[in-house]
Design a protein around this motif. Structure first.
Motif: not given
Length: 219
Positions: A192-219
């Protein structure tokens, strides 16, 4: 000792001895053109320039050889077109070059097999490292990330020095990139033409949330 020089004339020339012509190639003797037969070179065969190894071998194997030149009017100089060599010498040179080519082909095949085996081992090690850092990452996803990032010649993280060394930062960067592209609207934002750095900023919380979940050992 200077080599015998054979000229490809730009003008129509005839042999001063046998009067045959126009000549494709000639030898100048005392400023008079002579055909190759009259110059005792008629038994030689022409080897065009372009294959340095073949030229070198044919010249070394030929007891008699000559340099073929043609005058370049624009550059006002004679330029080499090839050699005249003995036919048997050329045949031996071609056989030697063919043997070399076959040897190189076999070596390339061996190298390809070796590189493929190395890539398989590296992809397995990278997959294991991804699962160590992100124990809750789905195994299929870890395999996909490892395979994608380690493609030879791709320039991706897995092919960098840090990636090959399984540096934690490089491995994490590969997983983060996968999450960004596959688990967030990042690609759509770029389309949609969003600059790359701005697009990364917008999705950063979702990315980090997924990484945090994956870092947690399965119960």
């Amino acid at each position: 000792m200077d080599p015998v020089v054979v000229v490809e004339p730009l003008k129509r020339r005839h042999c001063a001895d046998c009067r045959r012509g126009p000549l494709e190639r000639l030898v100048l003797e005392f400023n008079a053109p002579r055909c190759l037969d009259c110059a005792d070179l008629g038994h030689l065969v022409f080897l065009p320039r372009g294959n340095a190894a073949l030229t070198r071998r044919a010249r070394e194997a030929s007891s008699l050889w000559a340099v073929v030149v043609r005058h370049n009017r624009r550059r006002t100089r004679y330029e080499r077109q090839g050699l005249l060599v003995e036919e048997a010498a050329l045949a031996r040179a071609e056989a030697a070059c063919l043997a070399d080519a076959e040897a190189r082909a076999r070596r390339r095949e061996r190298d390809a097999v070796r590189r493929a085996a190395e890539d398989v081992r590296f992809t397995a090690r990278l997959t294991a490292e991804i699962m160590r850092l992100f124990p809750s990452c789905p195994l299929d996803r870890a395999l996909d990330v490892a395979a994608h990032t380690s493609v030879r010649g791709s320039g991706r993280v897995g092919r960098t020095a840090a990636g090959r060394a399984l540096d934690e930062g490089a491995v994490t960067a590969a997983v983060r990139a996968s999450v960004r592209h596959l688990d967030t609207p990042y690609d759509g934002l770029l389309m949609r033409g969003v600059p790359r750095h701005e697009a990364r900023r917008r999705v950063a919380p979702a990315v980090e949330a997924t990484l945090t979940a994956w870092r947690t050992p399965p119960s």
